[in-house]
Design an enzyme around this catalytic site. Structure first.
Site, PDB file in Angstrom:
ATOM      1  N   LEU A   1       1.195  -1.267   0.077  1.00 44.43           N
ATOM      2  CA  LEU A   1       0.220   0.048  -0.137  1.00 44.43           C
ATOM      3  C   LEU A   1       0.681   0.984  -0.181  1.00 44.43           C
ATOM      4  CD1 LEU A   1      -2.635   1.383   0.379  1.00 44.43           C
ATOM      5  CD2 LEU A   1      -2.279   0.865   3.122  1.00 44.43           C
ATOM      6  N   ASP A   2       1.616   1.001   0.761  1.00 47.41           N
ATOM      7  CA  ASP A   2       2.353   2.443   1.231  1.00 47.41           C
ATOM      8  C   ASP A   2       4.044   1.594   2.096  1.00 47.41           C
ATOM      9  OD1 ASP A   2       3.685   5.472   1.499  1.00 47.41           O
ATOM     10  OD2 ASP A   2       2.263   6.033   3.150  1.00 47.41           O
ATOM     11  N   PRO A   3       4.675   1.677   0.956  1.00 47.55           N
ATOM     12  CA  PRO A   3       5.212   1.849   0.061  1.00 47.55           C
ATOM     13  C   PRO A   3       4.283   0.812  -0.688  1.00 47.55           C
ATOM     14  CG  PRO A   3       7.004   0.433   1.170  1.00 47.55           C
ATOM     15  CD  PRO A   3       6.051   0.851   2.281  1.00 47.55           C
TER      16      PRO A   3
END
Length: 376
Positions: free
Chosen positions: A118-120
């Protein structure tokens, strides 16, 4: 060919199930076999207790090792992949030790793919899309002043007094409060020792506009080159950071006073207390908000301004965080098997075909996903 999926924690299951259901040969490795059986035992019986020696004996040339284990396992597993002629995938940030394996991987024509969660992960795809879109637009000019913002956060769908909830003991969240960050704000490099020292407000262009508290995390500056910013571009703002509900800083004020100096044992005590007081209930919906924004100005007037905005929450499928972290990992595995990713150490793809395909896939994961053109 076998995919060796290591780790079946809370954020790993949807992507793992997707791979198995697609017919991909998968061996599941987990420290606790019973937990893995509970997660995917209805789909496969090829579930084994994780240890490096057993995994090393099972991996063969052409396999893929997926590490959804704690970060200290990633480099040893990537090194094992290189020794065995296998590829490697993880959702975590590329460490210096991982990056040091790049030459060996290229020489062996192997792929060590990271930062595909997702993030990253999804944030990178949105950034690549925006930069490519800007470069192709009539507004593109190296003399423009650019502002880039990328904020992501997991927040409770129903806000609580603490403005945050936990799915597991939050030692990692507390340790992150000790971490310095580096970003660019109004043409000036900004370094802060603790997140709350750079707290600002962000107005997210959701269907019902909503404001959040945001702060930079880690070192944002290397991502300018990763995203294709030219070395001669004028960068006014460049921030990759974390998004929290309004009121978060006030609710966490006592934690901020203690966390920087606390021992690891003390942090563990605090984490256990926070989990007891602010845990998600069984079946309670979580929420994930991701906004990636690129604005170009010419003599103070915006000439390009678009934002990727995503809002997702838990539903009958389970946790939003789990599907947004692990499903892109499964896409990365497929891209590795199809040789759509170059050899070497890499992060989420910048190839427009993969960027568009993966972002199209996010529509099935998030309840809201849209590119907002602020100048249309």
């Amino acid at each position: 060919m076998t995919v060796h999926w290591c780790g079946t924690g809370l954020s790993t299951i949807p992507g793992l199930r997707r791979l198995i259901e697609s017919g991909t040969p998968v061996t599941v490795w987990n420290r606790t076999v019973a937990k893995a059986q509970k997660a995917v035992g209805d789909l496969t019986q090829d579930i084994r207790p994780f240890d490096m020696a057993s995994l090393a004996a099972a991996v063969t040339k052409g396999d893929v090792i997926v590490s959804m284990l704690p970060a200290d396992h990633h480099v040893p597993l990537a090194e094992l992949a290189l020794e065995k002629g296998a590829d490697f995938v993880s959702s975590s940030y590329i460490s210096p030790e991982m990056r040091a394996l790049d030459a060996r991987a290229k020489q062996a024509d192997l792929r060590l793919v990271n930062e595909v969660g997702l993030d990253p992960g999804l944030d990178h795809l949105m950034a690549h899309w925006l930069v490519a879109d800007y470069k192709a637009s009539k507004a593109f000019d190296k003399g423009n002043a650019l502002s880039f913002l990328s904020y992501c956060g997991g927040v409770p769908k129903q806000a609580n007094a603490f403005r945050y909830k936990f799915s597991w003991a939050p030692v990692g969240v507390l340790k992150a409060l000790r971490s310095p960050s580096r970003s660019i704000r109004h043409y000036t490099e900004l370094e802060v020792a603790h997140p709350w020292e750079a707290l600002t407000r962000y107005d997210a262009p959701l269907p019902t506009p909503e404001s959040f508290e945001v702060y930079p995390n880690r070192d944002s500056l290397p991502f300018m080159a990763d995203y294709g910013f030219g070395p001669d571009w004028k960068v006014k703002d460049f921030v990759r950071g974390t998004l929290r509900l309004n009121g978060w800083a006030e609710a966490w004020a006592d934690i901020f006073k203690v966390a920087p100096q606390a021992s690891d044992d003390r942090l563990a005590e605090i984490a256990d207390r926070l989990l007891a007081e602010n845990a998600y209930e069984e079946g309670e919906a979580d929420r994930v908000v991701l906004c990636v924004d690129l604005k170009a100005e010419h003599e103070g007037t915006p000439v390009y301004h678009k934002t990727w905005v995503m809002d997702a929450w838990g539903d009958a499928r389970g946790s939003a965080m789990a599907r947004l972290v692990s499903t892109p990992v499964s896409w990365a595995v497929e891209s590795v098997l199809n040789r759509e990713v170059p050899a070497g150490v890499s992060a989420a793809p910048s190839d427009p075909r993969l960027v568009n395909r993966w972002l199209d896939g996010v529509h099935t994961l998030a309840q809201h996903l849209l590119v907002v053109d602020h100048l249309a």
